[in-house]
Scaffold this active site. Structure first.
Site, short mmCIF file in Angstrom:
data_model
loop_
_atom_site.label_atom_id
_atom_site.label_comp_id
_atom_site.label_asym_id
_atom_site.label_seq_id
_atom_site.Cartn_x
_atom_site.Cartn_y
_atom_site.Cartn_z
N CYS A 50 2.44 -6.55 -3.22
CA CYS A 50 1.20 -6.76 -2.48
C CYS A 50 1.47 -6.73 -0.98
O CYS A 50 2.61 -6.66 -0.52
CB CYS A 50 0.58 -8.11 -2.85
SG CYS A 50 1.62 -9.51 -2.40
N CYS A 53 3.75 -9.52 0.24
CA CYS A 53 5.17 -9.22 0.03
C CYS A 53 5.69 -8.33 1.16
O CYS A 53 6.78 -8.55 1.69
CB CYS A 53 5.37 -8.53 -1.30
SG CYS A 53 4.86 -9.47 -2.76
N ASP A 455 -1.16 27.03 17.14
CA ASP A 455 -0.16 27.96 17.66
C ASP A 455 -0.44 29.32 17.02
O ASP A 455 -1.17 29.42 16.03
CB ASP A 455 1.23 27.45 17.28
CG ASP A 455 2.32 28.46 17.59
OD1 ASP A 455 2.34 28.97 18.72
OD2 ASP A 455 3.12 28.75 16.68
N ASP A 641 4.47 25.64 14.39
CA ASP A 641 5.61 25.81 13.50
C ASP A 641 6.95 25.91 14.21
O ASP A 641 7.99 25.80 13.57
CB ASP A 641 5.43 27.07 12.66
CG ASP A 641 5.77 28.34 13.43
OD1 ASP A 641 5.26 28.48 14.56
OD2 ASP A 641 6.54 29.16 12.91
N ASP A 645 6.96 24.06 19.65
CA ASP A 645 5.72 23.34 19.36
C ASP A 645 5.97 21.85 19.13
O ASP A 645 5.02 21.07 19.10
CB ASP A 645 5.05 23.92 18.11
CG ASP A 645 4.60 25.36 18.31
OD1 ASP A 645 4.11 25.66 19.41
OD2 ASP A 645 4.75 26.16 17.37
#
Length: 772
Positions: A50, A53, A455, A641, A645
């Site tokens: 939870c 925790c 891009d 990519d 970038d």
């Protein structure tokens, strides 16, 4: 149940977990080195159930001297601990292991108890079955009492009910009792403390009534209450197990090891963790690739479904790159490992799947804070209810039963489930469509997106350009450029490198890549060749040599003097036009930022219907543009990519990259899509927005439930049985509302095109930058 939900481990199982605790030496060997003098070790902690925790472990573990921070994943119950890289780490790691046990959360390394099936689910099912059997039989006896049984007959039925309920409460109730006792023993409270109190008090009052020949007993309420609580907990466990199964299925794609080919030709089997970059491996037909590698010899059909979602086999041969987890189908291969197992493509996917629910997102923080204050508030509320009813009625039985109902009905299970169930389902939906997401906070930020920055090369286009003027350039210039281009993984470099031939009189170059500009090669005599954008190759004088054609260009120079220009054509990435159209449907504006020249960028923008574009943009310019959009109040999504970038991906409100992106780009991105289609971009936005809507609806349902149920219980209008039914119903309602995210939408029905060449799938690459 989610919030503060405890484990199903018995005392014997907890001791077994402690016996499985790794030694400091095992922790050290299982850790991996990070930057800045830090290491990380991942541990399985079955007791994590939870938000409370998570908060406890993330707060307490860093208090161990030398521990930098800890992150907990609820779905996989995995705790990642980052600690100092010391020369003598044994005392630190020993203290870390002791801390886990002191907190009541025994830990073990992945591959231990947690990976041997699902004993917790089996225990829940058995406990649920026993509670269901007992509740049905006790309810039958209760009907007889309600029908008018009196005196000795009523007392007999009450005693039979007590005898049936007692073993059921002991066996099925241990799910809650063990957890509650463990929490109290370590000086804290969780949700199972008031639940245990409620169940025990309901039975105790009923037993008192039976002994004193009272008219009413509540054995049916106690066991039926337990049945509904276990039903809700089992449902939540099934949801989380479904999320964990996706990670386990990915892990199963990795073989245990591979056959090493030694320098003398002999072979030796190596465990996967012992495989290092540069080693040559023998891959037989039917074997999965253990680590990322490059084919040295052999030809075979390869199943790349784990990478691009396509089941159609693809041919690989010498030079082809093979990501970890792909399946060799037909022929034997000799593979050179390019990365270790811990850094492989498959390990990266597993890491992102495990992180999908662990981010400290805004909605998640709200739910966790509400869960953290639950225990003290509900105990005070129940105590106040008991005192109030004692003052008003003077009937301690009535006051006690009302307080028990309050203890049960105020359980914030619906609130605890509001966020994680939606995030698990959303991450699963995206994963089914080949989209990996790092954490829940990324989905929240994706839902806010109002502007997408694309891009060009490798993102809007396929990133596999063709050299279209090879007949017009000098042969020696092409040979030199092709040899230099081998040092770069930019798409234009790879297209040029395909023309590299074994020319004996070509000198050896000392090559350096400048991201966003190009590649510089120096000879021993001081001659400098440059290959890249015109301004870089010709030291600011490149414009006079750049042509107006709608083609990407790379210029070769020697000592700053023009030698030749290479022209490339590229094709649109599949789904690019559809993605832009669907972004407009979602109310999201698109623009293009490219390092390429004005003409090809303008032509691409016109083809896609994009009105905003910028050409000749350097990496710094991309960052500035993204930051300016954010400064104006926008929420930009950057899709790129290349190596150049990566800064813009990090600077954007949220970011996305294809699996074929450079390593740095994939690591900087919040989302990674594994197939060719750019329709992954609007799909990620649509699913994230739907997830955000459902989370807000779940919060509203939880608040409405509490606004109605809590006053009703305090005023005595809810028995413990009705309280249990209401609490479980609220959790089921939240889960059912979350499952609406499973419904597919029109935007999700895109095709996943096959990748033309296996060597172009999920390949790490750096950017040449000439036309990024």
């Amino acid at each position: 149940m989610s919030c503060c939900a405890a484990g199903t481990e018995s005392a014997a199982e907890l001791e077994a977990l402690k016996s499985e605790a790794p030694s400091p030496e095992e922790l050290w060997l299982s850790s991996r080195k990070l930057d800045e003098g830090l290491r990380q070790v991942d541990l399985i902690v079955p007791g994590v159930h939870c938000g409370a925790c998570i908060a406890l472990l993330e707060r307490e573990l860093p208090r161990v001297p030398g521990v930098d921070h800890a992150r907990v994943n609820l779905s996989t119950r995995r705790v990642s601990v980052v600690f100092e890289d010391r020369k003598e780490p044994e005392p630190l790691l020993a203290a870390l292991g002791e801390k886990f046990n002191a907190l009541g959360y025994p830990a073990h390394l992945p591959g231990g108890i947690d990976e041997k099936g699902d004993p917790a689910f089996r225990e829940l099912l058995k406990a649920l079955a026993v509670a269901g059997f007992a509740s049905m039989n006790v309810m039958l006896l209760s009907v007889s009492v309600w029908s008018g049984a009196e005196a000795a007959t009523r007392d007999l039925f009450h005693w039979i009910s007590a005898l049936i309920a007692a073993p059921a409460l002991i066996y099925s109730g241990r799910i809650f009792f063990v957890s509650a006792w463990g929490a109290l023993r370590h000086g804290r409270a969780n949700m199972d403390v008031p639940i245990s109190l409620g169940v025990i008090l309901a039975y105790a009052i009923s037993l008192h009534e039976t002994i004193t020949h009272g008219a009413h007993a509540y054995f049916d309420a106690s066991v039926t209450l337990l049945f509904f609580l276990l039903a809700g907990r089992t449902l939540d466990h099934m949801m989380r197990e479904k999320a964990r199964s996706a990670v386990r299925n990915l892990v199963r794609l990795s073989p245990r090891g591979a056959m090493l080919i030694k320098d003398d030709g002999s072979r030796e089997y190596l465990a996967i963790d012992e495989i290092e970059p540069g080693m040559r491996l023998a891959i037989a037909p039917g074997d999965r690739i253990p680590v990322d590698g490059r084919v040295v010899s052999g030809r075979s059909d390869m199943d790349f479904a784990v990478v691009n979602g396509e089941s159609a086999p693809q041919l690989v041969e010498a030079g082809s790159l093979t990501p970890a987890g792909t399946l060799n189908l037909t022929g034997p291969l000799v593979l050179e490992a390019t990365r270790s197992a811990q850094n492989s493509f498959l390990a990266e996917m597993v890491s992102m799947m495990e992180a999908a629910e662990s981010g400290r997102a805004g909605y998640r923080r709200i739910a966790d804070r509400a869960s953290a204050i639950y225990a003290p508030v509900v105990h005070l509320l129940a105590l106040g209810t008991f005192i109030g009813w004692m003052v008003v009625s003077g009937d301690w039985r009535m006051a006690m039963m009302t307080a028990v109902a309050v203890l049960i009905i105020t359980c914030p299970c619906a609130l605890g489930l509001a966020v994680p169930v939606v995030q698990v389902i959303a991450a699963g939906r995206l994963f089914e469509n080949g989209i990996m997401v790092k954490d829940g906070s990324a989905m929240e930020r994706m839902a806010q997106t109002d502007h997408v920055v694309f891009d060009k090369t490798g993102t809007l286009t396929q990133g596999k350009p063709r050299l279209i003027n090879s007949d017009a350039v000098a042969a020696d210039h092409l040979a030199i450029a092709a040899r230099i281009a081998r040092a770069s993984r930019h798409p234009l470099s790879r297209a040029l490198a395909a023309f590299d031939t074994a020319v004996a009189d070509l000198p050896d170059f000392d090559i350096v890549e400048i991201p966003g500009d190009g590649v510089e090669a120096r000879l021993a005599d001081g001659t400098v060749y440059r290959l890249g954008r015109g301004a870089f190759a010709l030291e600011g004088q490149g414009e006079s040599y750049e042509r107006a054609a709608d083609a990407s260009q790379v210029i070769l120079s020697r000592n700053g003097q023009f030698l030749d220009v290479f022209l490339f054509s590229d094709q649109l990435r599949r789904g690019a036009a559809q993605a832009v159209a669907r972004l407009l449907e979602l109310g999201v504006q698109a623009e293009i930022l490219s390092g390429d020249r004005e003409a090809p960028v303008r032509g691409l923008a016109a083809e896609l219907g994009v009105t905003e574009y910028m050409a000749g943009v350097r990496p710094r310019g991309k960052v500035d543009r993204v930051q300016s959009l954010s400064a104006a109040g926008g929420k930009p999504l950057m899709v790129g990519d290349g190596l150049n970038d990566a800064p813009a991906l990090s600077a954007a409100h949220v970011s996305m990259a294809p699996a074929s992106a450079a390593d740095v780009g994939r690591m900087a991105a919040d989302f990674v899509f594994l197939h060719d289609s750019l329709e992954a971009v609007p799909l990620a936005i649509a699913v994230s927005r739907k997830a955000g809507t459902l989370i807000r609806q779940n919060f509203a349902l939880a608040i409405i439930y509490n606004c109605i149920a809590v006053p009703a219980a305090v005023l005595g209008h809810a028995t413990p049985l009705i309280a249990a039914l209401a609490m479980s119903s609220s959790s089921v309602l939240v889960v059912l509302n979350s499952l609406r995210l499973r419904r597919k939408t029109r935007i999700e029905s895109f095709a996943r095109p096959a990748v033309d060449q296996a060597s172009d799938v999920a390949v790490p690459g750096a950017g040449l930058g000439a036309s990024a």
